[in-house]
Design a protein around this motif. Structure first.
Motif, PDB file in Angstrom:
ATOM      1  N   ARG A  48     -11.715 -22.400-105.497  1.00  0.00           N
ATOM      2  CA  ARG A  48     -13.153 -22.543-106.148  1.00  0.00           C
ATOM      3  C   ARG A  48     -14.183 -21.966-105.033  1.00  0.00           C
ATOM      4  O   ARG A  48     -14.743 -21.753-104.436  1.00  0.00           O
ATOM      5  CB  ARG A  48     -12.962 -24.135-105.398  1.00  0.00           C
ATOM      6  N   ARG A  50     -19.170 -20.689-105.448  1.00  0.00           N
ATOM      7  CA  ARG A  50     -20.318 -21.416-106.183  1.00  0.00           C
ATOM      8  C   ARG A  50     -20.428 -20.250-106.527  1.00  0.00           C
ATOM      9  O   ARG A  50     -20.669 -19.224-105.959  1.00  0.00           O
ATOM     10  CB  ARG A  50     -21.392 -21.594-105.278  1.00  0.00           C
ATOM     11  N   LYS A  59     -20.741 -23.719-110.780  1.00  0.00           N
ATOM     12  CA  LYS A  59     -19.449 -24.043-109.916  1.00  0.00           C
ATOM     13  C   LYS A  59     -18.309 -23.182-111.144  1.00  0.00           C
ATOM     14  O   LYS A  59     -18.683 -23.619-112.264  1.00  0.00           O
ATOM     15  CB  LYS A  59     -19.327 -25.039-109.018  1.00  0.00           C
TER      16      LYS A  59
END
Length: 100
Positions: A48, A50, A59
């Motif tokens: 994950r 940003r 995101k």
């Protein structure tokens, strides 16, 4: 960890007609990410993040690409439209790992 780099947008060959557009993270940064995140990957080895291009922040996840030997970041259509980008264009990208 934050990685800032310039990259060219490219189309994923397996899905050209669906406009899956990506940028590749630099090889050195990808190696650093692999070392830092060993064992933390999610499905398909994803991590994950940003991401930021211009004034657009979102995101998403980065994915390992064995063909390129680096992680790749999908650039969704809304971001490409907002930043007036097309495959083949080069842009500045910022990627921040989250959930570390």
């Amino acid at each position: 960890m934050i990685v800032t780099f310039d990259a060219e947008l490219w189309l994923w060959e397996a899905r050209r007609n669906e406009s899956w557009t990506f940028v590749s993270l630099p090889a050195e940064a990808s190696e650093d990410i692999r070392e830092i995140t060993a064992g933390l990957e999610r499905g398909f080895g994803s991590l994950r993040v940003r991401a930021r291009i211009g004034v657009s922040t979102w995101k998403t996840s980065i994915f390992p690409d064995s063909k390129r030997g680096s992680y790749v970041l999908p650039i969704k259509r809304a971001i490409r439209t907002a930043q007036s980008l097309e495959p083949g264009d080069t842009t500045s990208v910022e990627v921040e790992l989250i959930d570390l």
